[in-house]
Write a protein that holds these residues in place. Structure first.
Motif, PDB file in Angstrom:
ATOM      1  N   UNK A  83       0.840  -1.216   0.000  1.00  0.00           N
ATOM      2  CA  UNK A  83       0.000   0.000   0.000  1.00  0.00           C
ATOM      3  C   UNK A  83       0.868   1.256   0.000  1.00  0.00           C
ATOM      4  N   UNK A  84       1.978   1.203   0.727  1.00  0.00           N
ATOM      5  CA  UNK A  84       2.904   2.342   0.776  1.00  0.00           C
ATOM      6  C   UNK A  84       3.447   2.676  -0.618  1.00  0.00           C
ATOM      7  N   UNK A  85       3.746   1.636  -1.418  1.00  0.00           N
ATOM      8  CA  UNK A  85       4.298   1.848  -2.758  1.00  0.00           C
ATOM      9  C   UNK A  85       3.219   1.926  -3.850  1.00  0.00           C
ATOM     10  N   UNK A  86       1.943   1.986  -3.427  1.00  0.00           N
ATOM     11  CA  UNK A  86       0.843   2.119  -4.388  1.00  0.00           C
ATOM     12  C   UNK A  86       0.621   0.881  -5.229  1.00  0.00           C
ATOM     13  N   UNK A  87       0.919  -0.288  -4.670  1.00  0.00           N
ATOM     14  CA  UNK A  87       0.735  -1.547  -5.393  1.00  0.00           C
ATOM     15  C   UNK A  87      -0.495  -2.283  -4.888  1.00  0.00           C
ATOM     16  N   UNK A  88      -1.007  -3.203  -5.700  1.00  0.00           N
ATOM     17  CA  UNK A  88      -2.180  -3.994  -5.319  1.00  0.00           C
ATOM     18  C   UNK A  88      -1.753  -5.031  -4.273  1.00  0.00           C
ATOM     19  N   UNK A  89      -2.266  -4.949  -3.031  1.00  0.00           N
ATOM     20  CA  UNK A  89      -1.838  -5.873  -1.967  1.00  0.00           C
ATOM     21  C   UNK A  89      -2.114  -7.344  -2.294  1.00  0.00           C
ATOM     22  N   UNK A  90      -3.235  -7.614  -2.970  1.00  0.00           N
ATOM     23  CA  UNK A  90      -3.600  -9.008  -3.301  1.00  0.00           C
ATOM     24  C   UNK A  90      -2.601  -9.596  -4.298  1.00  0.00           C
ATOM     25  N   UNK A  91      -2.302  -8.822  -5.352  1.00  0.00           N
ATOM     26  CA  UNK A  91      -1.344  -9.282  -6.366  1.00  0.00           C
ATOM     27  C   UNK A  91       0.057  -9.428  -5.776  1.00  0.00           C
ATOM     28  N   UNK A  92       0.397  -8.527  -4.871  1.00  0.00           N
ATOM     29  CA  UNK A  92       1.713  -8.573  -4.225  1.00  0.00           C
ATOM     30  C   UNK A  92       1.895  -9.891  -3.474  1.00  0.00           C
ATOM     31  N   UNK A 110      32.679  -6.252   1.514  1.00  0.00           N
ATOM     32  CA  UNK A 110      32.166  -6.148   0.150  1.00  0.00           C
ATOM     33  C   UNK A 110      33.323  -5.980  -0.833  1.00  0.00           C
ATOM     34  N   UNK A 111      33.225  -6.597  -2.033  1.00  0.00           N
ATOM     35  CA  UNK A 111      34.290  -6.423  -3.018  1.00  0.00           C
ATOM     36  C   UNK A 111      34.286  -5.049  -3.691  1.00  0.00           C
ATOM     37  N   UNK A 112      33.155  -4.330  -3.604  1.00  0.00           N
ATOM     38  CA  UNK A 112      33.044  -3.034  -4.288  1.00  0.00           C
ATOM     39  C   UNK A 112      32.706  -1.862  -3.377  1.00  0.00           C
ATOM     40  N   UNK A 113      31.937  -2.101  -2.310  1.00  0.00           N
ATOM     41  CA  UNK A 113      31.478  -0.988  -1.459  1.00  0.00           C
ATOM     42  C   UNK A 113      32.527  -0.622  -0.409  1.00  0.00           C
ATOM     43  N   UNK A 114      32.733   0.674  -0.197  1.00  0.00           N
ATOM     44  CA  UNK A 114      33.682   1.082   0.862  1.00  0.00           C
ATOM     45  C   UNK A 114      33.079   0.839   2.244  1.00  0.00           C
ATOM     46  N   UNK A 115      33.920   0.686   3.249  1.00  0.00           N
ATOM     47  CA  UNK A 115      33.424   0.494   4.616  1.00  0.00           C
ATOM     48  C   UNK A 115      32.837   1.816   5.101  1.00  0.00           C
ATOM     49  N   UNK A 116      31.536   1.810   5.298  1.00  0.00           N
ATOM     50  CA  UNK A 116      30.826   3.026   5.731  1.00  0.00           C
ATOM     51  C   UNK A 116      29.539   2.598   6.410  1.00  0.00           C
ATOM     52  N   UNK A 117      28.840   3.560   6.996  1.00  0.00           N
ATOM     53  CA  UNK A 117      27.534   3.212   7.577  1.00  0.00           C
ATOM     54  C   UNK A 117      26.519   4.305   7.318  1.00  0.00           C
ATOM     55  N   UNK A 118      25.252   3.986   7.569  1.00  0.00           N
ATOM     56  CA  UNK A 118      24.168   4.959   7.394  1.00  0.00           C
ATOM     57  C   UNK A 118      23.038   4.588   8.340  1.00  0.00           C
ATOM     58  N   UNK A 119      22.093   5.509   8.477  1.00  0.00           N
ATOM     59  CA  UNK A 119      20.936   5.256   9.331  1.00  0.00           C
ATOM     60  C   UNK A 119      19.686   5.090   8.490  1.00  0.00           C
ATOM     61  N   UNK A 120      18.811   4.190   8.939  1.00  0.00           N
ATOM     62  CA  UNK A 120      17.487   4.035   8.333  1.00  0.00           C
ATOM     63  C   UNK A 120      16.511   3.766   9.477  1.00  0.00           C
ATOM     64  N   UNK A 121      15.236   3.692   9.174  1.00  0.00           N
ATOM     65  CA  UNK A 121      14.239   3.458  10.225  1.00  0.00           C
ATOM     66  C   UNK A 121      13.349   2.270   9.868  1.00  0.00           C
ATOM     67  N   UNK A 122      12.801   1.640  10.893  1.00  0.00           N
ATOM     68  CA  UNK A 122      11.841   0.553  10.710  1.00  0.00           C
ATOM     69  C   UNK A 122      10.478   1.088  11.128  1.00  0.00           C
ATOM     70  N   UNK A 123       9.540   1.116  10.178  1.00  0.00           N
ATOM     71  CA  UNK A 123       8.205   1.637  10.455  1.00  0.00           C
ATOM     72  C   UNK A 123       7.127   0.603  10.194  1.00  0.00           C
ATOM     73  N   UNK A 124       5.854   1.000  10.357  1.00  0.00           N
ATOM     74  CA  UNK A 124       4.737   0.056  10.110  1.00  0.00           C
ATOM     75  C   UNK A 124       4.692  -0.412   8.642  1.00  0.00           C
ATOM     76  N   UNK A 125       5.278   0.374   7.750  1.00  0.00           N
ATOM     77  CA  UNK A 125       5.266   0.023   6.326  1.00  0.00           C
ATOM     78  C   UNK A 125       6.656  -0.362   5.834  1.00  0.00           C
TER      79      UNK A 125
END
Length: 345
Positions: free
Chosen positions: A183-192, A323-338
């Motif tokens: 629903x967050x990405x505007x897709x049909x939940x049943x088909x998903x 990782x063979x290509x990605x540099x060692x780094x970090x980032x922040x993200x969040x976990x939500x209801x969607x």
């Protein structure tokens, strides 16, 4: 140029010549049924299917010893099959320039977080194994659920226009969460939900058997993702003590090799979650005294390894561990209801 390479180039040219607006993802494998055109009997193909071989690529990549283990296939027939498969699948050397061109057409799956996608240079890579590990409640399963939805989106939106296979070993799969993310990405939940093939693994042998079933369904339709949540939990409980450690590592190695084969054969992204254990040799006041389980077997099988940690509130921290290509780094993200989203202040 060999006949196999020429055939590969022609297939590439055909897919490149398609309508660019459609952005179709090219099929990277040849169904094993195509061998019937080269004089292989349907009864032999049925025997190979039973043993878990569904594509010409799977035959080309298998060893002669493995193929002779297939019931009802003689050694002479194995040699004929191998010769035929090798003529149809390019397995010789190519230049680094060609390898670079191949990687340009690589599809990545969006994680749902802009910062996390930026860290991973586009998202989770198809055609290889990505391992995510961390303590409980760090967002591992939520990332798995989010990717099951995003992999179905158009390539231009960060998807791969394919279905997902979800192998659950811990009983944490929740279809309702998939509906919320859709629903967050505007897709049909049943088909998903229809586009996600789910199985609950009950022991390590069953977990291995499910990969055979996955190969069967993936040869019938376009799939973009395999999730195993968690890859190590059942091995951890089925094999206990130092006496069984060697056997555990051997069985786990076989399972991971099979996953690598599926990733390369079908061009899918493979996402594994892994548990952690307290490291007794780490100092107690160290920033993070845990380490992923599975040892070197797990470390060598995974192309990209990501460590997840808890942050403030709903925020989580992702670090590129290996990782063979990605540099060692970090980032922040969040976990939500969607599912997985951008970090909150």
């Amino acid at each position: 140029m060999s006949a196999a390479m020429q055939q590969h180039e022609e297939a590439y040219a055909t897919s490149a010549g398609q309508d660019e607006e459609e952005m179709q993802v090219a099929v990277t494998y040849q169904p094993i049924e195509t061998l019937q055109e080269h004089g292989i009997a349907s009864a032999d193909i049925a025997k190979l299917n039973e043993a878990g071989y569904y594509t010409v690529e799977s035959l080309a990549h298998a060893t002669v010893r493995k193929l002779t283990d297939v019931k009802g296939i003689s050694e002479a027939k194995v040699i004929k099959l191998k010769t035929l498969a090798k003529s149809m699948v390019p397995m010789d050397f190519k230049t680094a320039a060609d390898a670079l061109e191949d990687r340009k057409s690589l599809v990545t799956l969006t994680t749902g977080s802009v910062e996390l996608d930026k860290l991973l240079e586009g998202g989770i890579e198809t055609g290889s194994l990505t391992e995510i590990f961390g303590e409980f409640r760090t967002g591992k399963t939520q990332l798995c659920h989010t990717l099951c939805v995003t992999c179905q989106m158009a390539v231009t939106d960060g998807g791969a226009e394919g279905k997902a296979v979800y192998v659950d070993t811990e009983g944490t799969f929740r279809p309702k969460r998939l509906q919320q993310i859709a629903e967050r990405f505007g897709m049909d939940p049943v088909m998903t939900l229809e586009n996600v093939a789910y199985a609950r693994a009950h022991n390590s042998e069953h977990q291995m058997e499910l990969l055979k079933m996955a190969a069967a369904i993936m040869s019938q339709d376009r799939y973009a993702l395999i999730v195993v949540d968690s890859a190590t939990a059942l091995y951890r409980t089925d094999f206990t003590g130092r006496g069984e450690l060697s056997e555990r590592q051997m069985q786990m190695g076989q399972f991971l090799r099979q996953l690598t084969r599926l990733a390369e054969e079908f061009g899918v992204a493979v996402l594994l979650t892994n548990q952690v254990v307290a490291s007794p040799d780490a100092m107690s006041f160290a920033k993070d005294s845990t380490k992923p389980i599975g040892g070197n077997i797990m470390a060598h099988a995974s192309t990209t390894r990501l460590r997840l940690r808890k942050g403030r509130g709903d925020n989580r921290i992702c670090t590129v561990y290996d990782s063979p290509t990605l540099p060692e780094a970090d980032c922040q993200f969040a976990v939500g209801p969607q599912g997985i989203c951008d970090a909150t202040e």
